[in-house]
Design an enzyme around this catalytic site. Structure first.
Site, PDB file in Angstrom:
ATOM      1  N   ASN A   9       0.866  -1.175   0.000  1.00 57.20           N
ATOM      2  CA  ASN A   9       0.000   0.000   0.000  1.00 57.20           C
ATOM      3  C   ASN A   9       0.904   1.225   0.000  1.00 57.20           C
ATOM      4  O   ASN A   9       1.483   1.577   1.028  1.00 57.20           O
ATOM      5  CB  ASN A   9      -0.896  -0.019   1.251  1.00 57.20           C
ATOM      6  CG  ASN A   9      -1.722   1.248   1.382  1.00 57.20           C
ATOM      7  OD1 ASN A   9      -1.769   2.070   0.468  1.00 57.20           O
ATOM      8  ND2 ASN A   9      -2.378   1.403   2.529  1.00 57.20           N
ATOM      9  N   TRP A  10       1.021   1.831  -1.159  1.00 55.27           N
ATOM     10  CA  TRP A  10       1.964   2.959  -1.292  1.00 55.27           C
ATOM     11  C   TRP A  10       1.424   4.233  -0.656  1.00 55.27           C
ATOM     12  O   TRP A  10       2.141   5.230  -0.550  1.00 55.27           O
ATOM     13  CB  TRP A  10       2.262   3.234  -2.770  1.00 55.27           C
ATOM     14  CG  TRP A  10       2.921   2.107  -3.507  1.00 55.27           C
ATOM     15  CD1 TRP A  10       3.160   0.834  -3.060  1.00 55.27           C
ATOM     16  CD2 TRP A  10       3.417   2.150  -4.846  1.00 55.27           C
ATOM     17  NE1 TRP A  10       3.779   0.089  -4.036  1.00 55.27           N
ATOM     18  CE2 TRP A  10       3.944   0.881  -5.150  1.00 55.27           C
ATOM     19  CE3 TRP A  10       3.467   3.141  -5.828  1.00 55.27           C
ATOM     20  CZ2 TRP A  10       4.515   0.570  -6.382  1.00 55.27           C
ATOM     21  CZ3 TRP A  10       4.035   2.842  -7.061  1.00 55.27           C
ATOM     22  CH2 TRP A  10       4.557   1.570  -7.326  1.00 55.27           C
ATOM     23  N   LYS A  11       0.149   4.220  -0.295  1.00 52.70           N
ATOM     24  CA  LYS A  11      -0.499   5.409   0.274  1.00 52.70           C
ATOM     25  C   LYS A  11      -0.287   6.611  -0.668  1.00 52.70           C
ATOM     26  O   LYS A  11      -0.253   6.422  -1.875  1.00 52.70           O
ATOM     27  CB  LYS A  11      -0.003   5.662   1.698  1.00 52.70           C
ATOM     28  CG  LYS A  11      -0.144   4.391   2.571  1.00 52.70           C
ATOM     29  CD  LYS A  11       0.081   4.607   4.031  1.00 52.70           C
ATOM     30  CE  LYS A  11      -0.092   3.282   4.772  1.00 52.70           C
ATOM     31  NZ  LYS A  11       0.049   3.415   6.223  1.00 52.70           N
ATOM     32  N   HIS A  94      -9.404   1.344   4.969  1.00 55.69           N
ATOM     33  CA  HIS A  94      -8.124   1.524   5.667  1.00 55.69           C
ATOM     34  C   HIS A  94      -8.331   2.490   6.836  1.00 55.69           C
ATOM     35  O   HIS A  94      -9.110   3.432   6.737  1.00 55.69           O
ATOM     36  CB  HIS A  94      -7.070   2.071   4.693  1.00 55.69           C
ATOM     37  CG  HIS A  94      -5.695   2.014   5.273  1.00 55.69           C
ATOM     38  ND1 HIS A  94      -5.237   2.967   6.162  1.00 55.69           N
ATOM     39  CD2 HIS A  94      -4.695   1.120   5.127  1.00 55.69           C
ATOM     40  CE1 HIS A  94      -4.006   2.646   6.532  1.00 55.69           C
ATOM     41  NE2 HIS A  94      -3.653   1.535   5.915  1.00 55.69           N
ATOM     42  N   GLU A  96      -6.684   4.888   7.870  1.00 54.09           N
ATOM     43  CA  GLU A  96      -6.476   6.305   7.527  1.00 54.09           C
ATOM     44  C   GLU A  96      -7.707   6.890   6.834  1.00 54.09           C
ATOM     45  O   GLU A  96      -8.034   8.057   7.023  1.00 54.09           O
ATOM     46  CB  GLU A  96      -5.213   6.443   6.649  1.00 54.09           C
ATOM     47  CG  GLU A  96      -3.960   6.214   7.478  1.00 54.09           C
ATOM     48  CD  GLU A  96      -2.794   5.595   6.714  1.00 54.09           C
ATOM     49  OE1 GLU A  96      -2.804   5.605   5.474  1.00 54.09           O
ATOM     50  OE2 GLU A  96      -1.871   5.089   7.374  1.00 54.09           O
ATOM     51  N   GLU A 166      -5.001  -4.721  10.738  1.00 56.95           N
ATOM     52  CA  GLU A 166      -3.996  -3.681  10.931  1.00 56.95           C
ATOM     53  C   GLU A 166      -4.266  -2.943  12.233  1.00 56.95           C
ATOM     54  O   GLU A 166      -5.068  -1.985  12.249  1.00 56.95           O
ATOM     55  CB  GLU A 166      -4.043  -2.681   9.772  1.00 56.95           C
ATOM     56  CG  GLU A 166      -3.757  -3.288   8.417  1.00 56.95           C
ATOM     57  CD  GLU A 166      -3.198  -2.259   7.438  1.00 56.95           C
ATOM     58  OE1 GLU A 166      -2.170  -2.559   6.819  1.00 56.95           O
ATOM     59  OE2 GLU A 166      -3.763  -1.159   7.319  1.00 56.95           O
ATOM     60  N   GLY A 172       2.874   2.514  10.773  1.00 54.26           N
ATOM     61  CA  GLY A 172       3.819   3.619  10.600  1.00 54.26           C
ATOM     62  C   GLY A 172       4.561   4.001  11.868  1.00 54.26           C
ATOM     63  O   GLY A 172       5.196   5.048  11.918  1.00 54.26           O
ATOM     64  N   SER A 213       3.847  -1.874  10.302  1.00 50.99           N
ATOM     65  CA  SER A 213       5.291  -1.916  10.496  1.00 50.99           C
ATOM     66  C   SER A 213       5.937  -3.243  10.082  1.00 50.99           C
ATOM     67  O   SER A 213       6.894  -3.699  10.710  1.00 50.99           O
ATOM     68  CB  SER A 213       5.643  -1.576  11.957  1.00 50.99           C
ATOM     69  OG  SER A 213       5.231  -0.246  12.274  1.00 50.99           O
ATOM     70  N   GLY A 234       3.054  -1.017   4.249  1.00 53.56           N
ATOM     71  CA  GLY A 234       3.041   0.410   3.932  1.00 53.56           C
ATOM     72  C   GLY A 234       4.437   0.895   3.582  1.00 53.56           C
ATOM     73  O   GLY A 234       4.939   0.675   2.485  1.00 53.56           O
ATOM     74  N   GLY A 235       5.091   1.538   4.547  1.00 51.42           N
ATOM     75  CA  GLY A 235       6.396   2.169   4.318  1.00 51.42           C
ATOM     76  C   GLY A 235       7.408   1.298   3.594  1.00 51.42           C
ATOM     77  O   GLY A 235       8.093   1.768   2.675  1.00 51.42           O
TER      78      GLY A 235
HETATM   79  P1  13P Z   1       3.276   0.607   7.638  1.00 52.07           P
HETATM   80  O1  13P Z   1       3.783  -0.678   7.027  1.00 52.07           O
HETATM   81  O2  13P Z   1       3.977   1.815   7.112  1.00 52.07           O
HETATM   82  O3  13P Z   1       3.213   0.527   9.123  1.00 52.07           O
HETATM   83  O4  13P Z   1       1.755   0.782   7.134  1.00 52.07           O
HETATM   84  C1  13P Z   1       0.881  -0.278   7.256  1.00 52.07           C
HETATM   85  C2  13P Z   1      -0.346   0.035   6.506  1.00 52.07           C
HETATM   86  O5  13P Z   1      -1.117   0.909   6.881  1.00 52.07           O
HETATM   87  C3  13P Z   1      -0.609  -0.725   5.281  1.00 52.07           C
HETATM   88  O6  13P Z   1      -1.910  -0.509   4.818  1.00 52.07           O
END
Ligand code: 13P
Length: 259
Positions: A9-11, A94, A96, A166, A172, A213, A234-235
Protein backbone atom coordinates in the site's frame (compact mmCIF):
# COMPACT_ATOMS: atom_id res chain seq x y z
CA UNK A 1 -4.67 -24.04 0.85
CA UNK A 2 -4.76 -20.25 1.11
CA UNK A 3 -2.28 -18.63 -1.27
CA UNK A 4 -0.61 -15.84 0.72
CA UNK A 5 -0.71 -12.26 -0.52
CA UNK A 6 1.96 -9.63 -0.05
CA UNK A 7 0.40 -6.29 -0.97
CA UNK A 8 2.16 -2.95 -1.01
CA UNK A 9 0.00 0.00 0.00
CA UNK A 10 1.96 2.96 -1.29
CA UNK A 11 -0.50 5.41 0.27
CA UNK A 12 -0.03 8.99 -1.02
CA UNK A 13 3.51 8.44 -2.27
CA UNK A 14 5.13 8.32 -5.74
CA UNK A 15 4.38 10.41 -8.80
CA UNK A 16 3.79 8.50 -12.02
CA UNK A 17 7.46 8.87 -12.96
CA UNK A 18 8.57 7.59 -9.55
CA UNK A 19 6.02 4.78 -9.68
CA UNK A 20 7.36 3.62 -13.03
CA UNK A 21 10.91 3.57 -11.66
CA UNK A 22 9.92 1.60 -8.57
CA UNK A 23 7.89 -0.94 -10.55
CA UNK A 24 10.62 -1.33 -13.17
CA UNK A 25 13.10 -2.08 -10.40
CA UNK A 26 10.88 -4.75 -8.81
CA UNK A 27 9.40 -6.53 -11.84
CA UNK A 28 12.44 -8.66 -12.71
CA UNK A 29 12.45 -10.07 -9.15
CA UNK A 30 8.71 -10.50 -8.69
CA UNK A 31 7.24 -11.27 -12.10
CA UNK A 32 7.34 -15.05 -11.81
CA UNK A 33 7.20 -15.71 -8.07
CA UNK A 34 5.16 -18.87 -7.49
CA UNK A 35 3.01 -19.66 -4.48
CA UNK A 36 2.69 -16.05 -3.26
CA UNK A 37 0.50 -13.37 -4.82
CA UNK A 38 2.19 -9.97 -5.05
CA UNK A 39 -0.05 -6.91 -5.34
CA UNK A 40 0.94 -3.27 -5.88
CA UNK A 41 -1.48 -0.57 -4.71
CA UNK A 42 -0.13 2.73 -6.07
CA UNK A 43 -1.98 6.05 -6.00
CA UNK A 44 -4.71 6.52 -8.65
CA UNK A 45 -2.72 8.39 -11.34
CA UNK A 46 -0.22 5.52 -11.46
CA UNK A 47 -2.83 2.78 -11.94
CA UNK A 48 -2.97 3.04 -15.73
CA UNK A 49 0.80 3.16 -16.40
CA UNK A 50 1.56 0.48 -13.81
CA UNK A 51 -1.17 -1.80 -15.19
CA UNK A 52 0.52 -1.59 -18.58
CA UNK A 53 3.88 -2.48 -17.01
CA UNK A 54 2.38 -5.49 -15.24
CA UNK A 55 0.96 -7.06 -18.42
CA UNK A 56 2.30 -10.60 -18.75
CA UNK A 57 3.40 -10.85 -15.12
CA UNK A 58 1.66 -12.54 -12.18
CA UNK A 59 1.69 -9.33 -10.15
CA UNK A 60 -1.73 -7.96 -9.20
CA UNK A 61 -2.81 -4.34 -9.08
CA UNK A 62 -5.05 -2.66 -6.52
CA UNK A 63 -6.55 0.76 -5.85
CA UNK A 64 -6.45 2.26 -2.36
CA UNK A 65 -10.11 3.27 -2.22
CA UNK A 66 -13.21 3.71 -4.35
CA UNK A 67 -16.78 4.97 -4.13
CA UNK A 68 -19.75 2.62 -4.09
CA UNK A 69 -21.94 4.47 -6.60
CA UNK A 70 -21.78 3.52 -10.27
CA UNK A 71 -21.18 7.08 -11.47
CA UNK A 72 -22.37 10.65 -11.03
CA UNK A 73 -21.79 13.84 -9.10
CA UNK A 74 -19.17 12.66 -6.58
CA UNK A 75 -16.29 15.03 -7.19
CA UNK A 76 -12.90 13.52 -6.59
CA UNK A 77 -14.09 9.92 -6.30
CA UNK A 78 -13.33 6.79 -8.33
CA UNK A 79 -16.22 4.61 -9.48
CA UNK A 80 -15.98 0.81 -9.22
CA UNK A 81 -15.96 0.43 -13.01
CA UNK A 82 -13.01 2.85 -13.25
CA UNK A 83 -11.06 0.78 -10.75
CA UNK A 84 -12.06 -2.49 -12.40
CA UNK A 85 -10.72 -1.26 -15.73
CA UNK A 86 -7.16 -1.63 -14.44
CA UNK A 87 -7.24 -3.43 -11.10
CA UNK A 88 -8.15 -6.80 -9.65
CA UNK A 89 -7.98 -5.59 -6.02
CA UNK A 90 -9.15 -2.61 -4.00
CA UNK A 91 -8.20 -1.68 -0.43
CA UNK A 92 -11.31 -0.68 1.51
CA UNK A 93 -11.78 0.81 4.97
CA UNK A 94 -8.12 1.52 5.67
CA UNK A 95 -7.82 3.11 9.11
CA UNK A 96 -6.48 6.30 7.53
CA UNK A 97 -9.67 6.55 5.45
CA UNK A 98 -11.74 5.92 8.56
CA UNK A 99 -9.74 8.45 10.60
CA UNK A 100 -9.26 11.31 8.13
CA UNK A 101 -12.07 10.88 5.60
CA UNK A 102 -15.02 9.84 7.71
CA UNK A 103 -15.38 6.26 6.52
CA UNK A 104 -17.66 4.15 8.66
CA UNK A 105 -18.51 0.47 8.81
CA UNK A 106 -21.59 1.37 6.77
CA UNK A 107 -19.70 3.05 3.93
CA UNK A 108 -17.14 0.24 3.97
CA UNK A 109 -20.02 -2.21 3.61
CA UNK A 110 -21.41 -0.38 0.57
CA UNK A 111 -17.98 -0.38 -1.00
CA UNK A 112 -17.42 -4.09 -0.36
CA UNK A 113 -20.71 -4.92 -2.06
CA UNK A 114 -19.88 -2.63 -4.99
CA UNK A 115 -16.48 -4.30 -5.33
CA UNK A 116 -18.12 -7.72 -5.44
CA UNK A 117 -20.57 -6.55 -8.09
CA UNK A 118 -17.58 -5.53 -10.24
CA UNK A 119 -15.54 -8.69 -9.62
CA UNK A 120 -12.94 -6.77 -7.67
CA UNK A 121 -11.26 -8.46 -4.70
CA UNK A 122 -11.69 -6.17 -1.71
CA UNK A 123 -8.91 -6.00 0.87
CA UNK A 124 -10.97 -4.96 3.87
CA UNK A 125 -8.98 -3.35 6.68
CA UNK A 126 -9.90 -3.75 10.34
CA UNK A 127 -8.03 -2.98 13.54
CA UNK A 128 -8.19 -1.33 16.92
CA UNK A 129 -6.66 1.89 18.26
CA UNK A 130 -4.06 1.87 21.02
CA UNK A 131 -6.68 2.97 23.50
CA UNK A 132 -9.07 0.21 22.47
CA UNK A 133 -6.24 -2.30 22.66
CA UNK A 134 -5.13 -1.22 26.12
CA UNK A 135 -8.67 -1.24 27.46
CA UNK A 136 -9.23 -4.81 26.25
CA UNK A 137 -11.70 -3.92 23.51
CA UNK A 138 -9.84 -5.36 20.50
CA UNK A 139 -12.23 -8.26 20.09
CA UNK A 140 -15.35 -6.10 20.36
CA UNK A 141 -14.06 -3.50 17.87
CA UNK A 142 -12.75 -5.92 15.26
CA UNK A 143 -15.87 -8.13 15.46
CA UNK A 144 -18.08 -5.09 14.93
CA UNK A 145 -16.01 -3.86 11.98
CA UNK A 146 -16.42 -7.28 10.35
CA UNK A 147 -20.08 -7.94 11.12
CA UNK A 148 -21.14 -4.44 10.01
CA UNK A 149 -18.60 -4.07 7.20
CA UNK A 150 -19.45 -7.42 5.62
CA UNK A 151 -23.17 -7.59 6.25
CA UNK A 152 -25.33 -8.69 3.31
CA UNK A 153 -22.25 -9.53 1.32
CA UNK A 154 -22.92 -12.21 -1.29
CA UNK A 155 -21.88 -15.45 0.46
CA UNK A 156 -21.23 -17.14 -2.89
CA UNK A 157 -18.22 -14.91 -3.54
CA UNK A 158 -17.28 -14.18 0.09
CA UNK A 159 -14.29 -16.53 -0.03
CA UNK A 160 -12.59 -14.10 -2.46
CA UNK A 161 -12.64 -11.30 0.11
CA UNK A 162 -9.31 -10.54 1.78
CA UNK A 163 -9.14 -9.14 5.32
CA UNK A 164 -6.20 -7.08 6.56
CA UNK A 165 -5.79 -6.96 10.32
CA UNK A 166 -4.00 -3.68 10.93
CA UNK A 167 -3.81 -2.62 14.57
CA UNK A 168 -3.75 1.18 14.29
CA UNK A 169 -1.04 1.52 16.92
CA UNK A 170 1.29 -0.55 14.72
CA UNK A 171 0.83 1.47 11.51
CA UNK A 172 3.82 3.62 10.60
CA UNK A 173 5.09 3.52 14.17
CA UNK A 174 7.84 0.92 13.86
CA UNK A 175 6.05 -0.89 16.68
CA UNK A 176 4.67 -4.04 15.05
CA UNK A 177 2.45 -6.50 16.87
CA UNK A 178 4.19 -9.77 17.68
CA UNK A 179 3.42 -12.67 15.34
CA UNK A 180 1.70 -14.72 18.05
CA UNK A 181 -0.40 -11.74 19.24
CA UNK A 182 -1.54 -10.92 15.71
CA UNK A 183 -2.27 -14.59 15.05
CA UNK A 184 -4.37 -14.77 18.21
CA UNK A 185 -6.61 -11.91 16.99
CA UNK A 186 -6.99 -13.59 13.61
CA UNK A 187 -7.69 -17.04 15.05
CA UNK A 188 -9.85 -16.01 18.02
CA UNK A 189 -11.70 -12.97 16.67
CA UNK A 190 -11.51 -12.63 12.89
CA UNK A 191 -12.09 -16.21 11.75
CA UNK A 192 -14.94 -16.77 14.24
CA UNK A 193 -16.58 -13.51 13.04
CA UNK A 194 -16.20 -14.67 9.44
CA UNK A 195 -17.60 -18.08 10.37
CA UNK A 196 -20.67 -16.43 11.87
CA UNK A 197 -21.20 -14.47 8.66
CA UNK A 198 -20.37 -17.08 6.03
CA UNK A 199 -19.96 -20.51 7.66
CA UNK A 200 -16.88 -22.50 8.60
CA UNK A 201 -15.74 -23.50 5.14
CA UNK A 202 -15.70 -19.95 3.76
CA UNK A 203 -14.10 -18.59 6.96
CA UNK A 204 -11.23 -21.02 6.44
CA UNK A 205 -10.86 -20.02 2.79
CA UNK A 206 -10.67 -16.25 3.36
CA UNK A 207 -7.16 -14.84 3.47
CA UNK A 208 -6.29 -12.67 6.43
CA UNK A 209 -3.23 -10.45 6.15
CA UNK A 210 -1.35 -8.65 8.90
CA UNK A 211 -0.39 -4.99 8.46
CA UNK A 212 1.54 -2.55 10.64
CA UNK A 213 5.29 -1.92 10.50
CA UNK A 214 6.05 -5.06 8.47
CA UNK A 215 9.63 -5.09 7.19
CA UNK A 216 11.95 -7.68 5.68
CA UNK A 217 13.44 -8.16 9.14
CA UNK A 218 10.21 -9.10 10.93
CA UNK A 219 8.11 -10.53 8.08
CA UNK A 220 8.93 -14.18 8.80
CA UNK A 221 7.45 -13.85 12.27
CA UNK A 222 4.06 -13.12 10.70
CA UNK A 223 4.21 -15.47 7.74
CA UNK A 224 5.07 -18.38 10.02
CA UNK A 225 1.75 -17.99 11.85
CA UNK A 226 -0.91 -20.53 10.88
CA UNK A 227 -3.78 -18.04 10.57
CA UNK A 228 -1.89 -15.17 8.90
CA UNK A 229 -1.87 -15.38 5.12
CA UNK A 230 0.46 -12.57 4.14
CA UNK A 231 0.92 -8.86 4.73
CA UNK A 232 -0.32 -5.42 3.78
CA UNK A 233 2.88 -3.39 3.75
CA UNK A 234 3.04 0.41 3.93
CA UNK A 235 6.40 2.17 4.32
CA UNK A 236 8.51 -0.84 3.38
CA UNK A 237 6.65 -1.21 0.06
CA UNK A 238 8.19 2.05 -1.16
CA UNK A 239 11.69 0.55 -1.28
CA UNK A 240 12.25 -2.00 -4.03
CA UNK A 241 14.80 -4.17 -2.25
CA UNK A 242 12.86 -4.21 1.02
CA UNK A 243 9.55 -5.15 -0.61
CA UNK A 244 11.14 -7.82 -2.80
CA UNK A 245 12.74 -9.32 0.31
CA UNK A 246 9.36 -9.43 2.07
CA UNK A 247 7.83 -11.34 -0.87
CA UNK A 248 10.79 -13.73 -0.82
CA UNK A 249 10.37 -14.30 2.92
CA UNK A 250 6.72 -15.21 2.25
CA UNK A 251 7.84 -17.56 -0.52
CA UNK A 252 10.36 -19.22 1.80
CA UNK A 253 7.62 -19.79 4.40
CA UNK A 254 5.38 -21.37 1.76
CA UNK A 255 8.19 -23.76 0.86
CA UNK A 256 8.62 -24.60 4.54
CA UNK A 257 4.88 -25.26 4.77
CA UNK A 258 4.08 -22.18 6.87
CA UNK A 259 2.04 -19.19 5.54
P1 13P B 1 3.28 0.61 7.64
O1 13P B 1 3.78 -0.68 7.03
O2 13P B 1 3.98 1.82 7.11
O3 13P B 1 3.21 0.53 9.12
O4 13P B 1 1.76 0.78 7.13
C1 13P B 1 0.88 -0.28 7.26
C2 13P B 1 -0.35 0.04 6.51
O5 13P B 1 -1.12 0.91 6.88
C3 13P B 1 -0.61 -0.73 5.28
O6 13P B 1 -1.91 -0.51 4.82
Amino acid sequence: MRVPIVAGNWKMNKTVAEARDLVAEMIPFLRDVQGVKTVFCPPSPALLPVSAMLQGTDIGLGAQNMHWEEKGAFTGELAPAMVAEFCQYVILGHSERRMYFGETDETVNRKVRAAQAHDLIPIVCVGETLDENESGRTSEVVSRQLSAGLQDVDPASASRIVIAYEPIWAIGTGRAATGPDANRVVADVIRPALEKLFGAQTAQAIRVLYGGSVKAGNAAEFFAQPDIDGALVGGASLKADEFVKIVYVARAEVLKGGA
